[in-house]
Design a protein around this motif. Sequence first.
Motif, short mmCIF file in Angstrom:
data_model
loop_
_atom_site.label_atom_id
_atom_site.label_comp_id
_atom_site.label_asym_id
_atom_site.label_seq_id
_atom_site.Cartn_x
_atom_site.Cartn_y
_atom_site.Cartn_z
N LEU A 1 0.82 -1.21 0.00
CA LEU A 1 0.00 0.00 0.00
C LEU A 1 0.85 1.26 0.00
O LEU A 1 0.44 2.29 -0.53
CB LEU A 1 -0.95 0.00 1.20
CG LEU A 1 -2.06 -1.03 1.13
CD1 LEU A 1 -2.88 -1.01 2.42
CD2 LEU A 1 -2.95 -0.81 -0.07
N GLY A 2 2.05 1.18 0.56
CA GLY A 2 2.93 2.35 0.58
C GLY A 2 3.62 2.60 -0.75
O GLY A 2 3.79 3.74 -1.17
N VAL A 3 4.00 1.55 -1.43
CA VAL A 3 4.74 1.69 -2.69
C VAL A 3 3.78 1.85 -3.87
O VAL A 3 3.97 2.71 -4.71
CB VAL A 3 5.67 0.47 -2.91
CG1 VAL A 3 6.32 0.51 -4.28
CG2 VAL A 3 6.71 0.41 -1.81
N PHE A 4 2.77 1.01 -3.94
CA PHE A 4 1.81 1.05 -5.05
C PHE A 4 0.51 1.60 -4.50
O PHE A 4 -0.33 0.87 -4.01
CB PHE A 4 1.59 -0.35 -5.62
CG PHE A 4 2.84 -1.07 -5.96
CD1 PHE A 4 3.59 -0.71 -7.07
CD2 PHE A 4 3.30 -2.13 -5.18
CE1 PHE A 4 4.75 -1.39 -7.39
CE2 PHE A 4 4.46 -2.80 -5.50
CZ PHE A 4 5.19 -2.43 -6.60
N ARG A 5 0.35 2.89 -4.59
CA ARG A 5 -0.75 3.55 -3.90
C ARG A 5 -2.09 3.43 -4.62
O ARG A 5 -3.13 3.38 -3.98
CB ARG A 5 -0.42 5.02 -3.70
CG ARG A 5 0.74 5.21 -2.78
CD ARG A 5 1.18 6.64 -2.76
NE ARG A 5 2.50 6.71 -2.16
CZ ARG A 5 2.74 7.20 -0.99
NH1 ARG A 5 1.77 7.70 -0.28
NH2 ARG A 5 3.96 7.23 -0.50
N GLU A 6 -2.11 3.41 -5.91
CA GLU A 6 -3.37 3.49 -6.63
C GLU A 6 -3.61 2.26 -7.48
O GLU A 6 -2.68 1.57 -7.87
CB GLU A 6 -3.37 4.73 -7.54
CG GLU A 6 -3.22 6.02 -6.78
CD GLU A 6 -3.06 7.20 -7.72
OE1 GLU A 6 -3.18 7.01 -8.94
OE2 GLU A 6 -2.82 8.29 -7.22
N LEU B 1 1.80 -8.80 -7.86
CA LEU B 1 2.87 -7.81 -7.73
C LEU B 1 3.81 -7.83 -8.93
O LEU B 1 4.26 -6.78 -9.40
CB LEU B 1 3.66 -8.04 -6.44
CG LEU B 1 2.92 -7.71 -5.15
CD1 LEU B 1 3.77 -8.10 -3.94
CD2 LEU B 1 2.57 -6.23 -5.09
N ALA B 2 4.09 -9.02 -9.43
CA ALA B 2 4.93 -9.11 -10.65
C ALA B 2 4.22 -8.49 -11.83
O ALA B 2 4.86 -7.81 -12.64
CB ALA B 2 5.25 -10.58 -10.93
N ALA B 3 2.92 -8.65 -11.93
CA ALA B 3 2.14 -8.01 -13.00
C ALA B 3 2.17 -6.50 -12.87
O ALA B 3 2.29 -5.78 -13.87
CB ALA B 3 0.70 -8.53 -13.00
N ILE B 4 2.07 -6.01 -11.62
CA ILE B 4 2.14 -4.56 -11.40
C ILE B 4 3.47 -4.02 -11.85
O ILE B 4 3.55 -2.99 -12.55
CB ILE B 4 1.90 -4.22 -9.90
CG1 ILE B 4 0.47 -4.54 -9.51
CG2 ILE B 4 2.23 -2.76 -9.63
CD1 ILE B 4 0.22 -4.46 -8.00
N LEU B 5 4.53 -4.71 -11.50
CA LEU B 5 5.88 -4.25 -11.89
C LEU B 5 6.07 -4.35 -13.41
O LEU B 5 6.74 -3.49 -14.01
CB LEU B 5 6.94 -5.06 -11.17
CG LEU B 5 7.04 -4.82 -9.66
CD1 LEU B 5 8.02 -5.79 -9.03
CD2 LEU B 5 7.45 -3.38 -9.38
N ALA B 6 5.48 -5.37 -14.03
CA ALA B 6 5.62 -5.51 -15.48
C ALA B 6 4.84 -4.44 -16.23
O ALA B 6 5.25 -4.01 -17.32
CB ALA B 6 5.14 -6.89 -15.91
N LEU B 7 3.75 -3.99 -15.65
CA LEU B 7 2.92 -2.97 -16.30
C LEU B 7 3.47 -1.55 -16.09
O LEU B 7 3.04 -0.63 -16.77
CB LEU B 7 1.48 -3.04 -15.79
CG LEU B 7 0.71 -4.30 -16.16
CD1 LEU B 7 -0.65 -4.32 -15.48
CD2 LEU B 7 0.55 -4.39 -17.67
#
Length: 175
Positions: free
Chosen positions: A48-53, A168-174
């Motif tokens: 929640l701190g790193v990926f806020r939205e 989380l891997a998908a978030i980083l890939a996007l």
Amino acid sequence: MSVSSHLNPEPERRLWIIHENVLRALEWTDVKLAIMAFLAAVEMPVILGVFREGPLPLLAVALMCLVLPLALTGLSPLAETSRQIPLLDQRVGKIHSEDSFLLPRDLAGYPHIELVNRLDKYLGGGITATPYYEDIVGRIIAASRSFVRKRRLFLLACFPAVSAQLVLAAILALR
């Protein structure tokens, strides 16, 4: 040296060795559950701190929220109760010829009297000589059943934990 000299029946020592092996497996499962609970508790605020939205971080946190109660249930005294827990216990009485008397998941499936008789043959006799040895077998069964419950909770917790990591891997890939 006679043929049966290696069958020196020391049932107490042998039963305690089996019991210690089961306890070691149980303790290791507790360690894995504690690590999983700790990582889930630490990872949620970090996500929640790193990926806020966005919906993906919330999905990852929701998945980690599933991990925490499963891991904590595995660490609770509930998993060590002597009563049957329908979804966590394996069926008692389901005996296979290839069962090992050294693996907790195999030992947990035996009824008490059946395991006493099977271990009596397996260890060379002497277990049915006194109720004390049968009580040790009872402790082996209780620890084995606790191990099976905790292991199943750990495996159940692994699914949302791995899913959260994939999100989380998908978030980083996007990004």
